[in-house]
Design a protein around this motif. Sequence first.
Motif, PDB file in Angstrom:
ATOM      1  N   PRO A  11       0.712  -1.280   0.077  1.00 17.56           N
ATOM      2  CA  PRO A  11      -0.037  -0.206  -0.138  1.00 17.56           C
ATOM      3  C   PRO A  11       0.754   1.174  -0.080  1.00 17.56           C
ATOM      4  CG  PRO A  11       0.018  -0.863   2.235  1.00 17.56           C
ATOM      5  CD  PRO A  11       0.919  -1.908   1.355  1.00 17.56           C
ATOM      6  N   ARG A  12       0.234   2.370  -0.645  1.00 15.53           N
ATOM      7  CA  ARG A  12       0.909   3.512  -0.263  1.00 15.53           C
ATOM      8  C   ARG A  12       0.797   4.135   0.927  1.00 15.53           C
ATOM      9  NH1 ARG A  12       2.286   5.453  -5.500  1.00 15.53           N
ATOM     10  NH2 ARG A  12       1.284   4.586  -7.064  1.00 15.53           N
ATOM     11  N   VAL A  13       2.067   4.114   1.636  1.00 17.77           N
ATOM     12  CA  VAL A  13       2.069   4.742   3.043  1.00 17.77           C
ATOM     13  C   VAL A  13       3.011   5.786   3.098  1.00 17.77           C
ATOM     14  CG1 VAL A  13       1.145   2.466   4.102  1.00 17.77           C
ATOM     15  CG2 VAL A  13       3.854   3.015   3.683  1.00 17.77           C
ATOM     16  N   MET A  14       3.034   6.699   4.336  1.00 20.47           N
ATOM     17  CA  MET A  14       4.006   7.659   4.342  1.00 20.47           C
ATOM     18  C   MET A  14       5.287   6.920   4.901  1.00 20.47           C
ATOM     19  SD  MET A  14       2.483  10.254   3.319  1.00 20.47           S
ATOM     20  CE  MET A  14       3.613  11.769   3.812  1.00 20.47           C
ATOM     21  N   GLY A  15       6.451   7.576   4.631  1.00 18.23           N
ATOM     22  CA  GLY A  15       7.680   6.899   5.315  1.00 18.23           C
ATOM     23  C   GLY A  15       8.303   5.740   4.367  1.00 18.23           C
ATOM     24  N   ILE A  16       9.022   4.903   5.249  1.00 19.79           N
ATOM     25  CA  ILE A  16       9.459   3.745   4.684  1.00 19.79           C
ATOM     26  C   ILE A  16       8.460   2.539   4.631  1.00 19.79           C
ATOM     27  CG2 ILE A  16      11.264   1.911   5.110  1.00 19.79           C
ATOM     28  CD1 ILE A  16      13.040   4.151   6.155  1.00 19.79           C
ATOM     29  N   LEU A  17       8.075   1.964   3.622  1.00 24.24           N
ATOM     30  CA  LEU A  17       7.188   0.807   3.637  1.00 24.24           C
ATOM     31  C   LEU A  17       7.992  -0.407   4.376  1.00 24.24           C
ATOM     32  CD1 LEU A  17       4.723  -0.439   2.308  1.00 24.24           C
ATOM     33  CD2 LEU A  17       5.759  -1.337   0.550  1.00 24.24           C
ATOM     34  N   PRO A  18       7.245  -1.096   5.505  1.00 26.33           N
ATOM     35  CA  PRO A  18       7.687  -2.286   6.034  1.00 26.33           C
ATOM     36  C   PRO A  18       7.857  -3.452   5.450  1.00 26.33           C
ATOM     37  CG  PRO A  18       5.887  -1.228   7.312  1.00 26.33           C
ATOM     38  CD  PRO A  18       5.867  -0.524   5.890  1.00 26.33           C
ATOM     39  N   SER A  19       8.740  -3.949   5.422  1.00 26.76           N
ATOM     40  CA  SER A  19       9.305  -5.151   4.588  1.00 26.76           C
ATOM     41  C   SER A  19       8.124  -6.422   4.459  1.00 26.76           C
ATOM     42  CB  SER A  19      10.732  -5.625   4.862  1.00 26.76           C
ATOM     43  OG  SER A  19      10.725  -6.256   6.119  1.00 26.76           O
ATOM     44  N   LEU A  20       7.378  -6.523   5.384  1.00 26.94           N
ATOM     45  CA  LEU A  20       6.299  -7.420   5.597  1.00 26.94           C
ATOM     46  C   LEU A  20       5.393  -7.201   4.701  1.00 26.94           C
ATOM     47  CD1 LEU A  20       6.002 -10.073   6.957  1.00 26.94           C
ATOM     48  CD2 LEU A  20       4.737  -8.937   8.726  1.00 26.94           C
ATOM     49  N   LEU A  21       5.222  -5.958   4.028  1.00 22.76           N
ATOM     50  CA  LEU A  21       4.120  -5.475   3.323  1.00 22.76           C
ATOM     51  C   LEU A  21       4.404  -5.414   1.873  1.00 22.76           C
ATOM     52  CD1 LEU A  21       2.610  -2.470   5.536  1.00 22.76           C
ATOM     53  CD2 LEU A  21       1.653  -4.925   5.263  1.00 22.76           C
ATOM     54  N   ASP A  22       5.691  -5.678   1.407  1.00 22.94           N
ATOM     55  CA  ASP A  22       6.252  -5.589   0.282  1.00 22.94           C
ATOM     56  C   ASP A  22       5.744  -6.675  -0.627  1.00 22.94           C
ATOM     57  OD1 ASP A  22       7.619  -4.853  -2.158  1.00 22.94           O
ATOM     58  OD2 ASP A  22       9.750  -5.171  -1.397  1.00 22.94           O
ATOM     59  N   GLY A  23       4.881  -6.470  -1.790  1.00 22.40           N
ATOM     60  CA  GLY A  23       4.402  -7.617  -2.676  1.00 22.40           C
ATOM     61  C   GLY A  23       5.363  -7.910  -3.869  1.00 22.40           C
ATOM     62  N   ASP A  24       6.416  -7.244  -3.931  1.00 24.54           N
ATOM     63  CA  ASP A  24       7.576  -7.480  -4.826  1.00 24.54           C
ATOM     64  C   ASP A  24       8.312  -8.342  -4.228  1.00 24.54           C
ATOM     65  OD1 ASP A  24       6.429  -5.918  -6.879  1.00 24.54           O
ATOM     66  OD2 ASP A  24       7.346  -3.959  -6.301  1.00 24.54           O
ATOM     67  N   THR A  25       8.617  -9.834  -4.862  1.00 21.87           N
ATOM     68  CA  THR A  25       9.153 -10.660  -4.188  1.00 21.87           C
ATOM     69  C   THR A  25      10.258 -11.400  -5.333  1.00 21.87           C
ATOM     70  OG1 THR A  25       7.397 -11.387  -2.945  1.00 21.87           O
ATOM     71  CG2 THR A  25       9.251 -13.098  -3.411  1.00 21.87           C
ATOM     72  N   PHE A  26      11.569 -11.482  -4.852  1.00 20.72           N
ATOM     73  CA  PHE A  26      12.327 -12.271  -5.748  1.00 20.72           C
ATOM     74  C   PHE A  26      12.372 -13.576  -5.714  1.00 20.72           C
ATOM     75  CE2 PHE A  26      14.930 -11.358  -2.215  1.00 20.72           C
ATOM     76  CZ  PHE A  26      15.806 -12.457  -2.103  1.00 20.72           C
ATOM     77  N   VAL A  27      12.548 -14.393  -6.811  1.00 20.53           N
ATOM     78  CA  VAL A  27      12.680 -16.058  -6.727  1.00 20.53           C
ATOM     79  C   VAL A  27      13.770 -16.463  -7.481  1.00 20.53           C
ATOM     80  CG1 VAL A  27      11.168 -17.836  -7.500  1.00 20.53           C
ATOM     81  CG2 VAL A  27       9.991 -16.030  -6.451  1.00 20.53           C
TER      82      VAL A  27
END
Length: 281
Positions: free
Chosen positions: A107-123
């Motif tokens: 989601p678009r949030v203010m400040g740094i995005l918590p890593s647990l919310l990051d939907g971009d994942t490397f495989v």
Amino acid sequence: MLFQLLQEGEEFRASSYLQPELTPSQLAFKDLVWNSERNTIHPRPTRVSLIVTLCSCKMIPLPGTGVQVLSRHVRLCLFDGSRVLSNIHTVRATWLPKNPQTWTFSPRVMGILPSLLDGDTFVRSSSLSSDIGILFELGITYKCNSTGERGELSCGWAFLKLFTSSGIPVSSKMYELVLSGGTPYERGVEVDPSISRRAGSGVFQQFMSLRKQPVLLVKVKSPSVHSKDILNFLPETLIGGMCYIHLLVFYRQILGDALLKDRMSMQSTGQRIRLMSSPGN
């Protein structure tokens, strides 16, 4: 299933995959080699190198009354139909109270995005299995209002195979994956059987029934040349958030400095290997 595997020990956590792997002789590192010319560790290209973006989940059924939902999440790993082939990575979902059946990520949030919310994942994977793919398992953590008991409940799973029957990698595009119920070892189990029971025999009724099925939307793409160069400094098999790849690479570089570059002799390297492989380290 993936929640239970994580509860059983460290085998499927990222930390176990980040630790350097030893050769069969136990005298050297298999996946951590120093490049003295470039003064860094050797990059390690791998068979599977993708970026998978969790976009949204739709029509996810709600738990029964008397249960308070604490969080919603997706766990993902590499799977070949019988074995988990990587660490298990967890991404937390967000939702709006007025529409709790739709989950979103990053989601678009203010400040740094918590890593647990990051939907971009490397495989990344070096597995040669022709059946390898990504297993997605949706779940919620809950609290019973009457007893205060906490637990985790599955909301369905989906599997995206990464190679066709002829060995060609799947296309870079958006995929809409219909969720299944039960475990990944079962087939034909629905997440919400009441949807199919309510569907009529007409074409329109069947179409509307399909629109009500719980689905997961994911986007698969190949990393850019720059991103692939960075990812190649990671272990051959690993899944994680794109937001902290530089931190992981920095960690691997520190390992190379401490275990390979700064060694005083081959004997000291052997001592460090034995320390790392001993219980408790």
